[in-house]
Design an enzyme around this catalytic site. Structure first.
Site, PDB file in Angstrom:
ATOM      1  N   GLY A 116     113.644 107.550  81.340  1.00  0.00           N
ATOM      2  CA  GLY A 116     113.457 106.247  81.945  1.00  0.00           C
ATOM      3  C   GLY A 116     112.345 106.306  82.977  1.00  0.00           C
ATOM      4  N   CYS A 117     111.801 105.148  83.309  1.00  0.00           N
ATOM      5  CA  CYS A 117     110.677 105.115  84.244  1.00  0.00           C
ATOM      6  C   CYS A 117     111.097 105.552  85.645  1.00  0.00           C
ATOM      7  CB  CYS A 117     110.050 103.723  84.274  1.00  0.00           C
ATOM      8  SG  CYS A 117     111.224 102.363  84.506  1.00  0.00           S
ATOM      9  N   TYR A 118     112.166 104.955  86.173  1.00  0.00           N
ATOM     10  CA  TYR A 118     112.631 105.349  87.502  1.00  0.00           C
ATOM     11  C   TYR A 118     113.057 106.820  87.556  1.00  0.00           C
ATOM     12  CZ  TYR A 118     113.002 100.322  88.749  1.00  0.00           C
ATOM     13  OH  TYR A 118     112.757  99.002  89.015  1.00  0.00           O
TER      14      TYR A 118
END
Length: 310
Positions: A116-118
């Site tokens: 995921g990006c975060y």
């Protein structure tokens, strides 16, 4: 023969970004299902089975369905950009810089879960400190982050850009995930090697692409009460020789008046910063990336290249 790549969900935000990145590649054959047929399950199955690598850019349930369509067809390798398989033990975690040997694990895997990006930003900051023994496993980690609104997909993009949208959002910045149950937390905890569930507070800003992830820590609560220089040295050593993750020199960081969330928009790299003051015994670790670059599409292409031996 050129390897065949099928992007299942290529008309979504992440899929379009991947398709654009592959458009100029003459060493691959990208096979595409007509947009009008994208819900044709049998046709999708045919495309999935015809591919050497299938990149799934779908919601979690749809990704699980796509994987089920490939049962018994092990010749197709899979990169899943959804949350569905990021903590599954049978899937290689697609963060190549995670730890020594991770590139090889991705290269050899049939099943790869794109991060995921975060979590990409948070794990990039936390994991080296855990592996080096500086960050205790039971430290109460807090992660604060802001993302460009493209991270919310087509629906949020429309809400932020179309003033005639019935659910138009006028806010320049907003918090969400307020009950602290964001779907990225299990991934962050597992791959960050944290015993305690971290607090994760995400937000969205009125800019399309970009991301800042912050992990503030008390130096006195870390093993040996390290200096800023020691924390920085651990990150620098961990990412030595990596061409995508850049640890900004401590002296350079100290001169910065601000960090711009959009600095790496449209790029696939990631910058890590160490800010703080030893007078107060505090450090703020910061990751800067594009939520659609290293945070999504760029990582998927990086993983694809590793799987193809490129």
């Amino acid at each position: 023969m050129k390897p065949k790549i099928f992007i299942d969900g290529e008309h979504g935000t992440t899929g379009l970004q991947i398709r654009t990145r592959l458009a100029e590649r003459d060493d691959l054959e990208v096979i595409s299902i007509p947009e009008a047929e994208r819900r044709n399950k049998d046709l999708r199955a045919d495309y999935l089975r015809a591919a050497d690598i299938a990149i799934l850019c779908l919601p979690d349930d749809a990704s699980k369905e796509a994987v089920s369509l490939l049962e018994g067809h092990n010749s197709t390798r899979i990169i899943d950009t959804s949350t569905a398989h990021r903590v599954h033990p049978d899937w290689a975690y697609g963060f190549a810089e995670l730890t020594k040997g991770q590139r090889e694990r991705i290269a050899e895997a049939r099943l790869v879960a794109n991060p995921g990006c975060y979590p990409t930003g948070a794990i990039a900051l936390v994991r080296p400190l855990r592996d080096a023994g500086l960050l205790p496993a039971d430290y109460p980690v807090s992660v604060n982050a802001v993302s460009g609104y493209t991270g919310g997909g087509k629906q949020l993009i429309a809400q932020m850009e179309d003033r005639n949208h019935p659910d138009y959002l006028a806010a320049n910045n907003f918090l969400y995930g307020l009950p602290l149950k964001h779907k990225h937390v299990p991934e962050l905890q597992l791959h960050g090697r944290l015993d305690r569930r971290p607090i994760f507070s995400p937000s969205v800003g009125r800019f399309p692409q970009g991301m800042i992830v912050q992990v503030p820590l008390f130096l006195s609560e870390l093993e040996g009460s390290p200096s800023l220089a020691k924390v920085h040295a651990v990150l620098t050593e961990h990412y030595a020789g990596q061409d995508i993750v850049d640890v900004v020199p401590l002296e350079e960081s100290a001169k910065l008046p601000r960090v711009d969330a959009e600095e790496l928009a449209g790029k696939d790299g990631m910058k890590l910063f160490v800010f703080g003051t030893e007078d107060h015994g505090q450090v703020n670790l910061v990751a800067l990336l594009d939520n659609l670059g290293k945070g999504a599409s760029g990582a998927a292409v990086q993983n694809m290249n590793l799987m193809l031996g490129k």
